[in-house]
Design a protein around this motif. Structure first.
Motif, PDB file in Angstrom:
ATOM      1  N   GLY A 176      -1.967   7.268  22.387  1.00  0.00           N
ATOM      2  CA  GLY A 176      -1.547   6.641  21.132  1.00  0.00           C
ATOM      3  C   GLY A 176      -1.219   5.180  21.365  1.00  0.00           C
ATOM      4  O   GLY A 176      -1.120   4.729  22.514  1.00  0.00           O
ATOM      5  N   TYR A 177      -1.022   4.440  20.272  1.00  0.00           N
ATOM      6  CA  TYR A 177      -0.874   2.982  20.345  1.00  0.00           C
ATOM      7  C   TYR A 177       0.309   2.504  19.531  1.00  0.00           C
ATOM      8  O   TYR A 177       0.520   2.936  18.397  1.00  0.00           O
ATOM      9  CB  TYR A 177      -2.157   2.310  19.824  1.00  0.00           C
ATOM     10  N   THR A 178       1.048   1.569  20.120  1.00  0.00           N
ATOM     11  CA  THR A 178       2.139   0.923  19.409  1.00  0.00           C
ATOM     12  C   THR A 178       2.282  -0.473  20.000  1.00  0.00           C
ATOM     13  O   THR A 178       1.513  -0.852  20.891  1.00  0.00           O
ATOM     14  CB  THR A 178       3.435   1.758  19.538  1.00  0.00           C
ATOM     15  N   SER A 179       3.262  -1.259  19.545  1.00  0.00           N
ATOM     16  CA  SER A 179       3.391  -2.608  20.085  1.00  0.00           C
ATOM     17  C   SER A 179       4.485  -2.657  21.148  1.00  0.00           C
ATOM     18  O   SER A 179       5.277  -1.728  21.287  1.00  0.00           O
ATOM     19  CB  SER A 179       3.708  -3.617  18.973  1.00  0.00           C
ATOM     20  N   THR A 180       4.532  -3.772  21.853  1.00  0.00           N
ATOM     21  CA  THR A 180       5.573  -3.942  22.880  1.00  0.00           C
ATOM     22  C   THR A 180       6.965  -4.019  22.246  1.00  0.00           C
ATOM     23  O   THR A 180       7.967  -3.880  22.935  1.00  0.00           O
ATOM     24  CB  THR A 180       5.351  -5.243  23.679  1.00  0.00           C
ATOM     25  N   GLN A 181       7.035  -4.253  20.944  1.00  0.00           N
ATOM     26  CA  GLN A 181       8.319  -4.384  20.245  1.00  0.00           C
ATOM     27  C   GLN A 181       8.821  -3.037  19.730  1.00  0.00           C
ATOM     28  O   GLN A 181       9.832  -2.965  19.039  1.00  0.00           O
ATOM     29  CB  GLN A 181       8.178  -5.351  19.061  1.00  0.00           C
ATOM     30  N   THR A 182       8.101  -1.973  20.021  1.00  0.00           N
ATOM     31  CA  THR A 182       8.441  -0.670  19.462  1.00  0.00           C
ATOM     32  C   THR A 182       9.796  -0.177  19.956  1.00  0.00           C
ATOM     33  O   THR A 182      10.282  -0.568  21.016  1.00  0.00           O
ATOM     34  CB  THR A 182       7.332   0.347  19.854  1.00  0.00           C
ATOM     35  N   HIS A 183      10.393   0.704  19.213  1.00  0.00           N
ATOM     36  CA  HIS A 183      11.670   1.298  19.615  1.00  0.00           C
ATOM     37  C   HIS A 183      11.438   2.325  20.729  1.00  0.00           C
ATOM     38  O   HIS A 183      10.400   2.998  20.757  1.00  0.00           O
ATOM     39  CB  HIS A 183      12.315   1.979  18.398  1.00  0.00           C
ATOM     40  N   SER A 184      12.435   2.463  21.592  1.00  0.00           N
ATOM     41  CA  SER A 184      12.284   3.365  22.743  1.00  0.00           C
ATOM     42  C   SER A 184      12.070   4.823  22.339  1.00  0.00           C
ATOM     43  O   SER A 184      11.573   5.623  23.133  1.00  0.00           O
ATOM     44  CB  SER A 184      13.531   3.257  23.625  1.00  0.00           C
ATOM     45  N   SER A 197       4.881   9.291  28.741  1.00  0.00           N
ATOM     46  CA  SER A 197       5.050   7.996  28.066  1.00  0.00           C
ATOM     47  C   SER A 197       3.944   7.009  28.446  1.00  0.00           C
ATOM     48  O   SER A 197       3.697   6.054  27.712  1.00  0.00           O
ATOM     49  CB  SER A 197       6.437   7.415  28.342  1.00  0.00           C
ATOM     50  N   ASP A 198       3.227   7.254  29.559  1.00  0.00           N
ATOM     51  CA  ASP A 198       2.107   6.362  29.889  1.00  0.00           C
ATOM     52  C   ASP A 198       0.977   6.479  28.866  1.00  0.00           C
ATOM     53  O   ASP A 198       0.146   5.575  28.751  1.00  0.00           O
ATOM     54  CB  ASP A 198       1.529   6.686  31.278  1.00  0.00           C
ATOM     55  N   ALA A 199       0.928   7.595  28.147  1.00  0.00           N
ATOM     56  CA  ALA A 199      -0.132   7.793  27.150  1.00  0.00           C
ATOM     57  C   ALA A 199       0.128   6.977  25.883  1.00  0.00           C
ATOM     58  O   ALA A 199      -0.676   6.975  24.962  1.00  0.00           O
ATOM     59  CB  ALA A 199      -0.268   9.275  26.799  1.00  0.00           C
ATOM     60  N   LEU A 200       1.293   6.313  25.866  1.00  0.00           N
ATOM     61  CA  LEU A 200       1.587   5.408  24.751  1.00  0.00           C
ATOM     62  C   LEU A 200       1.225   3.997  25.192  1.00  0.00           C
ATOM     63  O   LEU A 200       1.878   3.407  26.061  1.00  0.00           O
ATOM     64  CB  LEU A 200       3.068   5.481  24.369  1.00  0.00           C
ATOM     65  N   ARG A 201       0.176   3.455  24.604  1.00  0.00           N
ATOM     66  CA  ARG A 201      -0.283   2.115  24.963  1.00  0.00           C
ATOM     67  C   ARG A 201       0.547   1.089  24.209  1.00  0.00           C
ATOM     68  O   ARG A 201       0.602   1.139  22.977  1.00  0.00           O
ATOM     69  CB  ARG A 201      -1.754   1.916  24.588  1.00  0.00           C
TER      70      ARG A 201
END
Ligand SMILES: *Cc1c(COP(=O)(O)O)cnc(C)c1O
Length: 482
Positions: A176-184, A197-201
């Protein structure tokens, strides 16, 4: 038949005495709320309060009430007009009333056919209307955005392989994909869902801290080329650091083209749809497959109160529904009223959070709640203007919504340590409670305004105190570099 003598009871012996006791405690609670604009923002809890008494073997109602009254002043400070830390809602006095009614009913909202269930159904309907979702969508009141995110992404994950993951385990290769600003909480969800969590780009952001949609498309293409299985894009409406809103319309377009689930973390930002000024910037929200947000942040419902809204009711229910024999559905009687809320989330027993949400919307209306959101955004802009006009301050990010990040600046001093110390001293002095974050490698003062009690003068007080502490620290020279 007569009762056995001396059987223990948890009900009062004398209801009139109980009524007087409850009135007294209610007065203390209301006094506390009435004082919320005065005194220090935060007072560290005293040692007495931290001590743990032995397990109470013999009960004592007078001691119970005395200790609860003593506890009242030691909140986190979020009811105070100068609480600006993290993203906290400030609550309303009326929440006391709703919580009192909920306590009297002691309702379990896992399911069955009773009044409380219909209150939650009304909240669900109102959420669909507010976010422009179809009547066929589904929703659930939850404790917060963290659990809402888990529910949404489990639905997305399970729909990917026709819900086989529920019995045979997670298929490998999902990303899956989100931004570097995403919430933890998004990475934590990937962890809890067995995806890792590595599967979250984490896609980089532009200067406005919004997801770079070109980099997103490149990442999807490269993952597909590597044989992986993209399943979701997670956009953010109101990111924690600076309040950035991703380009939700473009994310919705990409999700549609790529056939991915489009989830939006709108913990506080999504509710800005009630603000006439912000609403146009949230147009892409109505195209999301799911929205996670909180009532306990910018809508000031007391903790805890979050929500998950999901477009595909079928996917939502099939990701969670599990009805053993003893919970079987019925056409009539108490076990009717299907489907039950428990079929839309991981919990069976659920409290009556829906009532305080329902009461907040019913009493204040979406117009006023929206105006207060607009006001907080204007206040953040005002603060940024004041910061920019002052040579001792530097604005560290554009104000996207309700968050203003800035720092105190001076030559020959470690600015990260200095600004971190300013924030701690502001908190300890009790004058204001901002928090810190790190932007472009620098520790900055972060002022989040999700507070219906904040006045413009509170922001002036904050800046004056910040300047005074900063100047004093310079004189102390503890962070000097030359
Ligand atoms: C607060 C917040 C969360 C987490 O929400 P909880 O209600 O604390 O679980 C997630 N995302 C964003 C952007 C937030 O501000």
């Amino acid at each position: 038949m007569t009762d056995f003598p001396n059987t223990p009871s948890l009900d009062p012996e004398n209801w009139d005495k109980f009524r007087a006791r409850a009135h007294h405690m209610l007065d203390s609670a209301i006094d506390q709320m009435a004082r919320s604009g005065t005194g220090k923002v935060w007072t560290a809890p005293p040692e007495d309060l931290k001590k743990c008494p032995p397990v109470p073997v013999q009960g004592d109602s007078a001691a119970t009430d005395a200790q609860m009254t003593a506890l009242l002043p030691y909140g986190v400070g979020n009811t105070h007009p100068r609480f600006f830390g993290w993203v906290h809602g400030s609550g309303t006095p009326s929440n006391i009333i709703a919580d009192m009614v909920a306590a009297a009913m002691n309702a379990n909202l896992g399911g069955r056919d009773h009044g409380a269930i219909y209150v939650e159904k009304q909240v669900v309907s109102w959420c669909k209307a507010i976010f422009g979702f179809p009547d066929t969508a589904s929703g659930l009141v939850v404790s917060g955005t963290s659990i809402a995110t888990l529910i949404a992404l489990k639905s997305a994950r399970d729909r990917m392989n026709n819900f086989a993951a529920r019995t045979s385990g997670v298929q490998p290769g999902l990303v899956g994909y989100t931004s570097t600003q995403t919430h933890s909480c998004v990475a934590r969800t990937f962890d809890m869902l067995g995806l890792g969590s590595d599967a979250l780009r984490k896609i980089p952001v532009n200067d406005a801290f919004e997801m770079d949609t070109v980099a997103l498309q490149a990442a999807i293409a490269s993952d597909r080329a590597a044989g992986l299985k993209p399943f979701a894009i997670i956009g953010t409406a109101g990111a924690v650091n600076v309040g950035a809103i991703d380009d939700l319309d473009t994310l919705a377009d990409i999700a549609a083209t790529e056939n991915l689930w489009f989830h939006v973390d709108g913990a506080f930002g999504a509710t800005a749809i009630l603000s006439d000024q912000i609403k146009p910037r949230l147009s892409g929200l109505t195209r999301a497959d799911s929205i996670a947000f909180d009532f306990h942040k910018w809508l000031h419902v007391n903790y805890d109160a979050g929500f998950i809204l999901i477009r595909d009711e079928d996917a939502h229910r099939r990701a969670f529904s599990e009805r053993p024999d003893y919970l079987a559905a019925a056409e009539r009687g108490l076990a009717a009223g299907n489907p039950w809320p428990t079929e839309y989330g991981p919990e069976l027993s659920r409290g009556f959070r829906a009532l305080k949400i329902w009461a907040q919307l019913m009493e204040h209306g979406t117009d006023k709640l929206g105006q207060l959101i607009s006001q907080n955004c204007e206040q953040a802009q005002y603060l940024a203007d004041q910061v920019t006009a002052h040579s001792a301050f530097e604005l560290c990010a554009p104000v996207a919504l309700n968050i203003c990040c800035f720092r105190f600046v001076a030559p020959d001093v470690d600015l990260c340590k200095l600004n971190a110390e300013i924030v701690v001293r502001l908190q300890l002095d009790g004058v204001a409670a901002p928090s810190t974050t790190i932007l472009n490698g620098n520790t900055v003062i972060r002022v989040n305004i999700t507070n219906h009690r904040t006045a413009y003068t509170d922001l002036d007080v904050l800046l004056t105190a910040t300047h005074k502490i900063g100047t004093q620290l310079l004189q102390e020279r503890i962070f000097a570099t030359a």
